[in-house]
Design a protein around this motif. Structure first.
Motif, PDB file in Angstrom:
ATOM      1  N   UNK A  82       9.844  83.935 -41.754  1.00  0.00           N
ATOM      2  CA  UNK A  82       9.923  82.540 -42.176  1.00  0.00           C
ATOM      3  C   UNK A  82      10.143  81.643 -40.957  1.00  0.00           C
ATOM      4  N   UNK A  83       9.419  80.536 -40.939  1.00  0.00           N
ATOM      5  CA  UNK A  83       9.577  79.564 -39.873  1.00  0.00           C
ATOM      6  C   UNK A  83       9.382  78.158 -40.389  1.00  0.00           C
ATOM      7  N   UNK A  84       9.763  77.174 -39.579  1.00  0.00           N
ATOM      8  CA  UNK A  84       9.634  75.787 -40.014  1.00  0.00           C
ATOM      9  C   UNK A  84       8.195  75.290 -39.908  1.00  0.00           C
ATOM     10  N   UNK A  85       7.550  75.596 -38.805  1.00  0.00           N
ATOM     11  CA  UNK A  85       6.184  75.101 -38.585  1.00  0.00           C
ATOM     12  C   UNK A  85       5.134  76.188 -38.734  1.00  0.00           C
ATOM     13  N   UNK A  86       5.506  77.430 -38.572  1.00  0.00           N
ATOM     14  CA  UNK A  86       4.589  78.543 -38.773  1.00  0.00           C
ATOM     15  C   UNK A  86       5.356  79.775 -39.245  1.00  0.00           C
ATOM     16  N   UNK A  87       4.670  80.596 -40.014  1.00  0.00           N
ATOM     17  CA  UNK A  87       5.309  81.775 -40.608  1.00  0.00           C
ATOM     18  C   UNK A  87       4.381  82.963 -40.484  1.00  0.00           C
ATOM     19  N   UNK A  88       4.968  84.150 -40.586  1.00  0.00           N
ATOM     20  CA  UNK A  88       4.194  85.377 -40.494  1.00  0.00           C
ATOM     21  C   UNK A  88       4.032  86.039 -41.850  1.00  0.00           C
ATOM     22  N   UNK A  89       2.811  86.472 -42.146  1.00  0.00           N
ATOM     23  CA  UNK A  89       2.484  87.084 -43.435  1.00  0.00           C
ATOM     24  C   UNK A  89       1.822  88.435 -43.228  1.00  0.00           C
TER      25      UNK A  89
END
Length: 341
Positions: A82-89
């Motif tokens: 989880x991130x504010x501007x980008x996230x990993x899936x």
């Protein structure tokens, strides 16, 4: 002309389906809610169908699956970073492909759902509400009440339809006038009488009045009997049949549609009756029917609407099945009442 008729038929069919959908939509919603868990009911933005948020196991941990827009298409991916501007899936169908980076706030993504009905709600309610005892009480009250109503109303209607006696018209008018008398007007006087003779807390106040007929059902059966030609009565009389024999062997077989309608009317009314059993059986829980038990159950489990709706679905199941099974006879009895054959 043929095209116009087809268009008219199609429009009528669409309207009929629309009306049926509007009428049945509350029942469908009730049925869907009855198989939801408490978490599914309170879950924000949950779908209409009973569903749980989809999850995916990755490296020994459970991750929520979201609908992620990537390259112009929607893909269902598991959120692992989880991130504010980008996230990993991670792609649940191909976890070996590695991490997929997506730019944006993951909080704005729509979660993925999987259908997960909780059929155990019905078994839970069956035990919590003591459903077998309440169902037995309700069936006993409905059956005995229906037998008393059908027998008494058929006899009274037969007397008004076939026998001539002084004051018949005035007596029948007085009987019909009782339809306009609200039940709440007689509630306190009848309760006082039953309390004095010690019937409160028993089934007698609910069952005994049904063996003395009622104006509405008497009117229905009388109007139907009057459409049966008197010649059949006279033919049976010439063969030596008495009034009771004529009723049983001649009138009742021909009046079966309206008798079926009255039977269904009274059975459903008794099944759904709440006020009268509540008044007379409030101190006798072992004698209470489903409606009174369901009201108490709803108060205890108001925080879990799925349990309440499951209990309601179980309560209305038998009347709905009866009406579906006898629908044709029921409608025929109502439509032909008071009409010449």
């Amino acid at each position: 002309m043929d095209v116009t008729r087809r268009i008219r038929t199609a429009l009528m069919t669409i309207v009929a389906f629309g009306i049926a959908a509007a009428i049945l939509s509350p029942l469908v919603q009730m049925a869907l809610l009855s198989v939801k868990s408490r978490e599914q009911v309170s879950q924000a933005h949950s779908p209409v169908l009973p569903s749980d948020p989809r999850t995916f196991e990755y490296k020994g941990e459970s991750h929520d699956v979201y609908r992620v827009p990537i390259d112009g298409e929607i893909r269902e991916l598991a959120l692992v970073e989880k991130g504010r501007t980008e996230s990993g899936f991670i792609d649940p169908d191909n976890p070996g492909a590695g991490l997929i980076t997506w730019e944006g706030s993951w909080r704005n993504l729509e979660p993925s759902w999987e259908i997960a009905p909780k059929w155990s709600n019905y078994t839970d309610v069956w035990g919590l509400i003591d459903f077998p005892q309440l169902l037995t009480n309700t069936i006993a009250l409905a059956v005995i009440s229906t037998i008393g109503t059908v027998l008494s109303c058929t006899l009274v209607a037969y007397g008004f339809a076939r026998f001539r006696f002084p004051g018949r018209g005035a007596l029948f008018t007085l009987l019909i006038a009782t339809i306009f008398l609200p039940a709440t007007v007689t509630l306190i006087p009848t309760y006082t009488v039953y309390a004095h003779i010690g019937w409160v807390g028993t089934w007698l106040p609910l069952l005994l009045p049904t063996f003395f007929a009622n104006a509405y059902n008497v009117f229905l059966i009388r109007q139907y009997i009057m459409t049966i030609p008197r010649e059949v009565d006279e033919a049976a009389s010439l063969d030596g049949a008495g009034p009771l024999r004529i009723l049983v062997s001649v009138i009742v077989p021909q009046a079966w549609p309206v008798i079926t309608a009255v039977t269904l009317f009274n059975f459903v009314y008794t099944w759904n009756d709440f006020l009268v059993p509540l008044i007379y059986l409030s101190g006798s829980p072992e004698l209470q029917p489903l409606q009174v038990g369901l009201a108490a159950f709803s108060g205890l489990h108001a925080t879990n609407p799925a349990y309440v709706q499951a209990a309601t679905m179980m309560t209305i199941a038998i009347p709905v099945l009866l009406f579906a099974f006898f629908q044709r006879t029921f409608v025929r009895g109502i439509m032909s009442t008071g009409m010449d054959k």
